[in-house]
Design an enzyme around this catalytic site. Structure first.
Site, PDB file in Angstrom:
ATOM      1  N   ASP A 138       0.824  -1.202   0.000  1.00  0.00           N
ATOM      2  CA  ASP A 138       0.000   0.000   0.000  1.00  0.00           C
ATOM      3  C   ASP A 138       0.867   1.266   0.000  1.00  0.00           C
ATOM      4  OD1 ASP A 138      -2.837   0.946   0.441  1.00  0.00           O
ATOM      5  OD2 ASP A 138      -1.909   1.871   2.195  1.00  0.00           O
ATOM      6  N   GLU A 162      14.761 -15.264   0.392  1.00  0.00           N
ATOM      7  CA  GLU A 162      15.120 -16.331   1.332  1.00  0.00           C
ATOM      8  C   GLU A 162      14.102 -17.467   1.255  1.00  0.00           C
ATOM      9  OE1 GLU A 162      14.965 -14.562   5.198  1.00  0.00           O
ATOM     10  OE2 GLU A 162      16.506 -13.077   4.707  1.00  0.00           O
TER      11      GLU A 162
HETATM   12  C1  GLC Z   1      -4.219   3.021  -0.595  1.00  0.00           C
HETATM   13  C2  GLC Z   1      -5.439   2.150  -0.509  1.00  0.00           C
HETATM   14  C3  GLC Z   1      -6.593   3.002  -0.083  1.00  0.00           C
HETATM   15  C4  GLC Z   1      -6.287   3.569   1.287  1.00  0.00           C
HETATM   16  C5  GLC Z   1      -4.964   4.346   1.266  1.00  0.00           C
HETATM   17  C6  GLC Z   1      -4.485   4.607   2.657  1.00  0.00           C
HETATM   18  O1  GLC Z   1      -4.327   3.940  -1.601  1.00  0.00           O
HETATM   19  O2  GLC Z   1      -5.657   1.504  -1.719  1.00  0.00           O
HETATM   20  O3  GLC Z   1      -7.801   2.298  -0.061  1.00  0.00           O
HETATM   21  O4  GLC Z   1      -7.316   4.434   1.701  1.00  0.00           O
HETATM   22  O5  GLC Z   1      -3.953   3.615   0.630  1.00  0.00           O
HETATM   23  O6  GLC Z   1      -4.003   3.440   3.238  1.00  0.00           O
END
Ligand code: GLC
Length: 568
Positions: free
Chosen positions: A231, A282
């Protein structure tokens, strides 16, 4: 679980799944895989509380095998107060009770592997939840302490620090800083949150943070996951001195067009992924990292997938391209140059849980910045029939491209964005942080319909659904489409089966001319693909039609239609 049990289960898993470099599942599977995104809270609810869960996923794996995908990516199911639908994690190594238990996760993973389906999980390293143990310790500790150093605490500007340390804005709207009350009851330092105030950013210049994430990676790798979707992979590192910055008004909400945004794409972020790559290596079994990095071009995105970094990056420039032949040809060309140029596969994606579903987006007549969403008062509403026709054509184009492709749950049913969600049912923090000025992302997150006649369309045995499902969705339910010629579900099944049978993911694209400016036309192996983005029909060349996104009659490819022809 004891470590002996972990080892035993991992061995059992290794015996059944990875390292099976067969035709079915080639080595470096991620180069060509079709990966289906599950948004757990909206996929299938076994418990009846109106929120999808892990046992719900397990129960539906046969339907995914029937669809013909190679892998699933699960959006967060880890422990979380759910302020941002799970992207606010309070314990990275546990399952939130809403979704089940770690045992439910293991059962789901084993069941998926048993069907030859790989599983990648979401990892959220830019920020935690404010309920994370570390952040709670930081709040209780003094400025300058080791506890505060795990996050981005700063003194405020102005007299008595009453102003935020800089002018950064949250991606969800409003300021990116929140002031805390210190132990003595007085207003004190501020902490940075690029997203909601419940999502404090970690300080990635702190070795303790890096070590903690190595542990978290190993925790899930030991359990047997096939990789991670990372993310906000272009966040994490912030420019020295945290200089002021306001994105231009027309910037995409994450990434912007600017060369140097002090919190996106900072050079130091690449060291983090080089380090993670060595950890993945790993492990046996081709584990993979996929970057969610919102950058304006394929060339910039390719920096995340250089040979010692991640394996894949979402191709957001492709997702953001309109249904226009010239623009599509350009972005495909740029992608096929930039990603293979660093040894990585191109990926392709049209929908996810953050953007307007492509069955609506491709027919929007008004601007729609990422994350803003559409609702009852939005200008330029999509015409549903046009949107669906284009979406089917766009998917047929995408699944013929070499590389790996991502699908988002429900797109195989042709689901549109849900526009008429009442304000009091909306849950996206974007909606609250902008006082309803931006609708946010709830419209693409509505629980999906499985059956036409059951409560909540078979999503939940109790009929509960955390977001209301539209009445028109009965006819889009999976049961209404299975085995029905011409349905969107059967179109996806055909495309996926032909793609696999003809190894299109591992193929090479060769442009072909002669179909006019509104056509995207190419050969991939023995398949000729023609997408008609214009309004006039295009003459169908010779060959056997093996897939078509809409009816093809009288030797013509109608508007907004894609055809695959075999030359064998
Ligand atoms: C990313 C995710 C989104 C979330 C953001 C904060 O963009 O896809 O859904 O709100 O990160 O974590």
């Amino acid at each position: 679980m004891t470590s002996a049990e972990t080892v035993e289960r991992t061995d059992a898993f290794l015996a059944t799944v990875p390292d099976r470099a067969t035709e079915e599942s080639p080595a470096e599977w991620w180069r060509t895989a079709v990966i289906y995104q599950i948004y757990p809270r909206s996929f299938a609810d076994a418990s009846g509380d109106g929120i999808g869960d892990l046992p719900g996923i397990t129960a539906r794996l046969d339907d995914l095998a029937h669809l013909g995908i190679d892998a699933i990516w699960l959006s967060p199911f880890q422990r979380s107060p759910q302020k941002d639908a799970g992207y606010d994690v309070s314990d990275y190594c546990d399952v939130d009770p809403l979704f089940g238990t770690l045992a439910d996760f293991d059962a789901m993973l084993a069941a998926a592997h048993g069907r030859g389906i790989r599983v990648i999980v979401d990892l959220v390293p830019n920020h935690s939840s404010d309920q994370h143990e570390w952040f709670q310790q930081a709040l209780a500790a003094a400025p300058g302490s080791r506890e505060r150093a795990r996050y981005m605490f700063r003194d405020g500007a102005g007299e008595n620090g009453v102003l935020p340390p800089n002018n950064w804005e949250s991606v969800f709207g409003g300021p990116a800083w929140t002031r805390v009350i210190e132990a003595g009851g007085t207003p004190g330092q501020w902490y940075l949150h690029l997203f909601d105030s419940s999502q404090p950013d970690f300080d990635w210049s702190n070795e303790e943070v890096r070590e903690e994430f190595r542990r978290i990676l190993r925790f899930w790798l030991d359990r047997g996951v096939d990789g991670f979707r990372v993310d906000v992979a272009h966040g994490l590192i912030k420019a020295e001195g945290l200089p002021d910055y306001i994105p231009p008004a027309d910037a995409a909400s994450m990434g912007g067009e600017e060369a140097n945004v002090p919190y996106w794409g900072q050079e130091g972020v690449h060291d983090v992924y080089r380090d993670w790559r060595t950890i993945l290596e790993e492990y046996a079994g081709d584990r993979a990292l996929a970057a969610e990095a919102w950058l304006p071009t394929a060339d910039k995105t390719a920096l995340w997938v250089r040979s010692d970094e991640m394996h894949q990056a979402f191709n957001f420039p492709y997702l953001q391209t309109e249904w226009d032949a010239a623009d599509l040809r350009t972005v495909i060309d740029e992608s096929l140059r930039a990603f293979p140029g660093v040894g990585a596969p191109s990926t392709w994606v049209l929908s996810n849980h953050d953007v307007v579903r492509h069955a609506s987006r491709l027919a929007l007549t008004a601007e729609n910045p990422q994350g803003h969403g559409i609702g009852p008062d939005s200008p330029g509403k999509p015409i549903p029939e046009l949107g669906l026709r284009r979406a089917r054509a766009a998917t047929a184009l995408m699944l013929a491209l070499p590389g790996s492709a991502y699908l988002y749950q429900g797109e195989e049913l042709g689901l549109p964005e849900v526009i008429d969600i009442p304000g009091d049912a909306r849950q996206d923090p974007t909606w609250f942080r902008t006082n309803g000025e931006r609708y946010g992302r709830d419209g693409c997150r509505v629980p999906i319909p499985w059956t036409a006649d059951d409560p909540a369309y078979g999503f939940s045995p109790s009929g509960a659904s955390w977001l209301p499902q539209p009445a028109e969705w009965a006819k889009l339910a999976r049961t209404e489409q299975v085995g029905v010629e011409g349905s969107t579900l059967e179109l996806y099944r055909t495309l996926l089966a032909e793609r696999r049978a003809r190894s299109l993911g591992a193929g090479t694209l060769e442009w072909i001319d002669g179909f006019g400016p509104d056509a995207v036309a190419f050969r991939n192996g023995n398949v000729t693909v023609i997408a008609n983005t214009g309004s006039a029909a295009i003459a169908l060349p010779s060959g056997t039609v093996i897939a078509a996104s809409g009816p093809v009659a009288d030797g013509r490819i109608p508007a907004d239609t894609t055809v695959w022809l075999a030359q064998d």
